[in-house]
Write a protein that holds these residues in place. Structure first.
Motif, PDB file in Angstrom:
ATOM      1  N   PHE A 130      43.863  69.082  89.003  1.00  9.59           N
ATOM      2  CA  PHE A 130      43.981  68.881  87.567  1.00  9.59           C
ATOM      3  C   PHE A 130      44.453  67.458  87.342  1.00  9.59           C
ATOM      4  O   PHE A 130      45.615  67.126  87.580  1.00  9.59           O
ATOM      5  N   CYS A 131      43.529  66.665  86.892  1.00 11.66           N
ATOM      6  CA  CYS A 131      43.811  65.250  86.743  1.00 11.66           C
ATOM      7  C   CYS A 131      43.349  64.797  85.377  1.00 11.66           C
ATOM      8  O   CYS A 131      42.278  65.192  84.908  1.00 11.66           O
ATOM      9  N   ASP A 132      44.139  64.014  84.757  1.00  6.95           N
ATOM     10  CA  ASP A 132      43.807  63.512  83.421  1.00  6.95           C
ATOM     11  C   ASP A 132      43.509  64.653  82.463  1.00  6.95           C
ATOM     12  O   ASP A 132      42.575  64.599  81.672  1.00  6.95           O
ATOM     13  N   ASN A 133      44.283  65.680  82.594  1.00  9.14           N
ATOM     14  CA  ASN A 133      44.191  66.815  81.689  1.00  9.14           C
ATOM     15  C   ASN A 133      42.861  67.551  81.796  1.00  9.14           C
ATOM     16  O   ASN A 133      42.399  68.174  80.842  1.00  9.14           O
ATOM     17  N   LYS A 134      42.268  67.474  82.906  1.00 11.45           N
ATOM     18  CA  LYS A 134      41.049  68.244  83.110  1.00 11.45           C
ATOM     19  C   LYS A 134      40.883  68.503  84.605  1.00 11.45           C
ATOM     20  O   LYS A 134      41.436  67.803  85.448  1.00 11.45           O
ATOM     21  N   TRP A 135      40.094  69.497  84.880  1.00  9.72           N
ATOM     22  CA  TRP A 135      39.858  69.867  86.253  1.00  9.72           C
ATOM     23  C   TRP A 135      38.753  69.010  86.837  1.00  9.72           C
ATOM     24  O   TRP A 135      37.702  68.830  86.228  1.00  9.72           O
ATOM     25  N   MET A 136      39.030  68.541  88.022  1.00  5.49           N
ATOM     26  CA  MET A 136      38.045  67.711  88.685  1.00  5.49           C
ATOM     27  C   MET A 136      37.918  68.164  90.136  1.00  5.49           C
ATOM     28  O   MET A 136      38.853  68.706  90.719  1.00  5.49           O
ATOM     29  N   VAL A 137      36.767  67.910  90.666  1.00  2.00           N
ATOM     30  CA  VAL A 137      36.545  68.232  92.074  1.00  2.00           C
ATOM     31  C   VAL A 137      37.422  67.331  92.937  1.00  2.00           C
ATOM     32  O   VAL A 137      37.479  66.124  92.728  1.00  2.00           O
ATOM     33  N   ALA A 138      38.085  67.966  93.881  1.00  2.00           N
ATOM     34  CA  ALA A 138      39.015  67.212  94.731  1.00  2.00           C
ATOM     35  C   ALA A 138      38.643  67.307  96.198  1.00  2.00           C
ATOM     36  O   ALA A 138      39.448  66.970  97.059  1.00  2.00           O
ATOM     37  N   GLY A 139      37.487  67.776  96.467  1.00  2.00           N
ATOM     38  CA  GLY A 139      37.088  67.863  97.862  1.00  2.00           C
ATOM     39  C   GLY A 139      36.411  69.185  98.175  1.00  2.00           C
ATOM     40  O   GLY A 139      36.092  69.972  97.282  1.00  2.00           O
ATOM     41  N   LYS A 140      36.239  69.368  99.414  1.00  2.00           N
ATOM     42  CA  LYS A 140      35.581  70.588  99.857  1.00  2.00           C
ATOM     43  C   LYS A 140      36.570  71.742  99.868  1.00  2.00           C
ATOM     44  O   LYS A 140      37.767  71.554 100.104  1.00  2.00           O
ATOM     45  N   ALA A 141      36.034  72.885  99.630  1.00  2.00           N
ATOM     46  CA  ALA A 141      36.884  74.064  99.557  1.00  2.00           C
ATOM     47  C   ALA A 141      37.518  74.379 100.900  1.00  2.00           C
ATOM     48  O   ALA A 141      36.957  74.070 101.954  1.00  2.00           O
ATOM     49  N   GLU A 142      38.659  74.979 100.818  1.00  2.00           N
ATOM     50  CA  GLU A 142      39.300  75.472 102.020  1.00  2.00           C
ATOM     51  C   GLU A 142      38.507  76.667 102.541  1.00  2.00           C
ATOM     52  O   GLU A 142      37.754  77.303 101.804  1.00  2.00           O
ATOM     53  N   PRO A 143      38.698  76.987 103.795  1.00  2.00           N
ATOM     54  CA  PRO A 143      38.038  78.191 104.319  1.00  2.00           C
ATOM     55  C   PRO A 143      38.392  79.399 103.482  1.00  2.00           C
ATOM     56  O   PRO A 143      39.537  79.574 103.092  1.00  2.00           O
ATOM     57  N   ALA A 144      37.398  80.162 103.245  1.00  2.00           N
ATOM     58  CA  ALA A 144      37.584  81.288 102.335  1.00  2.00           C
ATOM     59  C   ALA A 144      38.565  82.288 102.907  1.00  2.00           C
ATOM     60  O   ALA A 144      38.671  82.480 104.107  1.00  2.00           O
ATOM     61  N   MET A 145      39.271  82.903 102.006  1.00  2.00           N
ATOM     62  CA  MET A 145      40.224  83.930 102.395  1.00  2.00           C
ATOM     63  C   MET A 145      39.480  85.206 102.745  1.00  2.00           C
ATOM     64  O   MET A 145      38.344  85.405 102.354  1.00  2.00           O
ATOM     65  N   PRO A 146      40.147  86.059 103.448  1.00  2.00           N
ATOM     66  CA  PRO A 146      39.519  87.336 103.759  1.00  2.00           C
ATOM     67  C   PRO A 146      39.142  88.072 102.487  1.00  2.00           C
ATOM     68  O   PRO A 146      39.959  88.225 101.590  1.00  2.00           O
ATOM     69  N   GLY A 147      37.940  88.469 102.425  1.00  2.00           N
ATOM     70  CA  GLY A 147      37.492  89.158 101.234  1.00  2.00           C
ATOM     71  C   GLY A 147      38.070  90.551 101.146  1.00  2.00           C
ATOM     72  O   GLY A 147      38.100  91.288 102.118  1.00  2.00           O
ATOM     73  N   ARG A 148      38.530  90.860 100.005  1.00  2.00           N
ATOM     74  CA  ARG A 148      39.059  92.204  99.797  1.00  2.00           C
ATOM     75  C   ARG A 148      38.453  92.799  98.544  1.00  2.00           C
ATOM     76  O   ARG A 148      38.136  92.087  97.605  1.00  2.00           O
ATOM     77  N   LEU A 149      38.358  94.064  98.584  1.00  2.00           N
ATOM     78  CA  LEU A 149      37.825  94.793  97.448  1.00  2.00           C
ATOM     79  C   LEU A 149      38.958  95.499  96.733  1.00  2.00           C
ATOM     80  O   LEU A 149      39.938  95.899  97.341  1.00  2.00           O
ATOM     81  N   TYR A 150      38.792  95.628  95.481  1.00  2.00           N
ATOM     82  CA  TYR A 150      39.741  96.384  94.687  1.00  2.00           C
ATOM     83  C   TYR A 150      38.996  97.536  94.055  1.00  2.00           C
ATOM     84  O   TYR A 150      38.146  97.336  93.189  1.00  2.00           O
ATOM     85  N   VAL A 151      39.295  98.696  94.490  1.00  2.00           N
ATOM     86  CA  VAL A 151      38.602  99.875  94.004  1.00  2.00           C
ATOM     87  C   VAL A 151      39.432 100.511  92.902  1.00  2.00           C
ATOM     88  O   VAL A 151      40.641 100.717  93.061  1.00  2.00           O
ATOM     89  N   HIS A 152      38.786 100.780  91.820  1.00  2.00           N
ATOM     90  CA  HIS A 152      39.519 101.412  90.732  1.00  2.00           C
ATOM     91  C   HIS A 152      40.081 102.749  91.199  1.00  2.00           C
ATOM     92  O   HIS A 152      39.388 103.521  91.858  1.00  2.00           O
ATOM     93  N   PRO A 153      41.314 103.009  90.853  1.00  2.00           N
ATOM     94  CA  PRO A 153      41.974 104.205  91.396  1.00  2.00           C
ATOM     95  C   PRO A 153      41.326 105.508  90.972  1.00  2.00           C
ATOM     96  O   PRO A 153      41.528 106.524  91.621  1.00  2.00           O
TER      97      PRO A 153
END
Length: 548
Positions: A130-153
DNA sequence: TCGCCTATCACTTTTGAAAAGG
DNA sequence: ACCTTTTCAAAAGTGATAGGCG
């Protein structure tokens, strides 16, 4: 708790859905249902469970799954956040989303059982700042986190149940703890994400993954967000404070400002700290030399002028500066929709955990995450669904889910007392190209995968990659997944529940997580196929979902 | 030095059990 | 004895903030 008797009554309730949803349902007109496609070469379908007695599940699914419409609740609120660039706090302990993800579902077969679940996938391949009051690309994404699902109860539940009232996922929590033990959805900070709602038709075992499993995916572009550990955009902060009841203490309309003033030992009760911060930001941006941090009333006025939209920070920005506005549907707030029918799988992912709405209109129950299997005795503590670390925490779902048969055919009856969460830590999301119909770059998933395992990202601002999400990725994943199944098998053994059909007993070492992951993985992959008009690539691997 | 993350704070809402009333 | 309503304390959720870390 909904009972069979109540199901017929639900139809009336369905026609008169109360509340604030209203116009949201109309947005479903933009849905683009895809025809149910038969995956080629799915001879393994024969291994699936036979259809339920007297019910042509496949036919029912074909009648309903494509007609299911989902309306985002509080769409206008979501839009307001989206226009400002939604941010979601992620903490180690887990933080709820706000606005919360609530939907109104229509078009279901009232008697067919469905499983509703959410996953959150990277929206692109970038890291932001967040630079100059707006979102800007700052590089390549970090390795993705483990994907998890959220199942409605409440899953699985009948269509009547889902359509009766709002379906709320408000207890879904986001975390940045890579080792999160609570099953919260793991995200990287300063990355953009897109929640997705999946509606899966439960099979005869109240699971999915069988040959007859049909499902559809709904994406509301306005629900995309950037994960942060602290709010960057003051406008988002204000929106949260103004709209989130839990943040009422920070509202400035009443004496709460006095609290802030007391906290700050200042004489400007009208100005909250967020206002102060905003003023500081504005000061820096505008380089106004005459602005002092303690110019209360004047600064407050400036602040509220700002808040009223005088500065829509993304309004005129370059596309790269509009990470949250890259969804074309934001203007229309239409959802993107994908629907397909799964033709084959020998793996069943049982999601028997269901919790009654307990007459709560919002149907907000305990949320169910796919998460790590807890100690087995813990899973059986709760009669309604498995308990775990804390009573209010979402229950865990142990592996080898298929062993858990669901409700024994009685609509809206609570499921067996089983846990409902499980790890999906090995599940990367596949490419996801619903919106732009372009392929997206892939990213390695080093945490749980070899470099050949790819992580999908929504094609927004970085859809330039020409690498198609080909079968290679899916095949690799599938292999890895099976390898993990072998590795995890013994740890996820799940005692058989009462009334479990024999089919669920066939694969003791197969954890739920892999089934779920692969299911959604294939689903996501199908989305990619949709984008590239190649539906079937991901489906064939379903054959590999052997029962061990 | 800077950006990001974490623990903690005070406040609010939510939840559920206990008490009270019919 | 049973059911409904009310009360209240604990739990949970919130943004703000200071300090730590790389």
């Amino acid at each position: 708790m909904l009972q069979d008797k109540g199901l017929s009554e639900s139809e009336e309730a369905f026609r008169a859905p109360g509340s604030a949803l209203g116009e949201a349902s109309a947005a479903n007109a933009a849905s683009v249902p895809e025809p149910a496609l038969a995956a080629p070469g799915l001879s393994g379908a024969a291994l699936g469970s036979p259809p339920g007695p007297g019910i042509d599940i496949a036919a029912a699914a074909e009648q309903t799954i494509e007609n299911i419409k989902v309306g985002l609740h509080e769409k206008e609120l979501w839009k307001r956040f989206h226009e400002a660039g939604t941010e979601m706090i992620i903490t180690k302990a887990g933080r709820r989303m706000f606005p919360s993800y609530k939907v109104k579902v229509t078009g279901m077969n009232p008697k067919t059982k469905y499983i509703l679940l959410i996953d959150i996938v990277p929206a692109d391949d970038h890291r932001y700042k967040f630079c100059d009051n707006k979102w800007m690309v700052a590089g390549k994404a970090e390795p993705a986190m483990p994907g998890r699902l959220y199942v409605h109860p409440d899953s699985p539940a009948t269509g009547a149940h889902w359509m009766r009232q709002l379906v709320s996922f408000q207890k879904l929590k986001l975390t940045n703890n890579h080792l999160d033990p609570f099953g919260h959805i793991i995200l990287n900070s300063m990355h953009k994400y897109q929640p997705r709602l999946h509606i899966v038709k439960a099979d005869e075992n109240n699971a999915f993954g069988s040959k007859n499993t049909a499902f559809c995916t709904h994406v509301f572009p306005e629900t995309s967000f950037i994960s942060v550990t602290s709010y960057q955009n003051h406008k988002i902060t204000q929106l949260k404070i103004e709209n989130n009841p839990f943040a009422k203490g920070f509202r400035g309309s009443d004496d709460s400002d006095l609290r802030v003033a007391r906290l700050q030992s200042k004489e400007y009760p009208v100005i909250s700290k967020s206002i102060m911060r905003q003023r500081l930001v504005s000061t820096q941006l505008s380089a106004k030399p005459d602005v002092s941090p303690l110019h209360g009333a004047h600064q407050a006025l400036q602040h509220y002028q700002y808040e009223n939209g005088a500065h829509m920070q993304f309004a005129a920005a370059e596309p790269q500066d509009l990470p949250l506005n890259t969804f074309p549907a934001q203007r229309d707030s239409s959802l993107f929709y994908h629907c397909l029918k799964r033709r084959d799988s020998t793996r069943h992912l049982d999601l028997p955990c269901k919790r009654s709405y307990l007459e709560a209109p919002s149907a907000v129950g305990e949320d169910h995450y796919f998460r790590s299997p807890p100690p087995y005795d813990q899973q059986m503590l709760s009669p309604s669904y498995c308990s775990e670390v804390t009573p209010r925490e979402a229950c865990m779902y142990s592996g080898s889910g298929p062993e858990i048969a669901g409700v024994s055919g009685v609509d809206d009856l609570p499921p067996p007392p089983l846990s409902c969460n499980m790890w999906t830590s090995v599940s990367p999301y596949t490419s996801y190209s619903v919106q732009t119909m372009e392929t997206v770059p892939y990213q390695s998933f080093p945490t749980h995968f070899t470099a050949t395992t790819m992580m999908p990202r929504l094609p927004t601002i970085s859809a330039q990659s020409s690498q198609p999400p080909g079968n290679t990725h899916f095949s690799v994943y599938n292999q890895l997944s099976q390898s993990q199944v072998r590795e995890r098998g013994p740890t996820t053994s799940f005692p058989r529940e009462r009334g479990l059909p024999a089919v669920c007993e066939r694969k003791p070492p197969s954890p739920h997580l892999n089934a779920a992951n692969e299911f959604l993985y294939s689903q996501s992959f199908s989305l990619s196929r949709e984008a590239s008009l190649q539906y079937h690539s991901g489906m064939g691997t379903v054959e590999n979902w052997t029962d061990g």
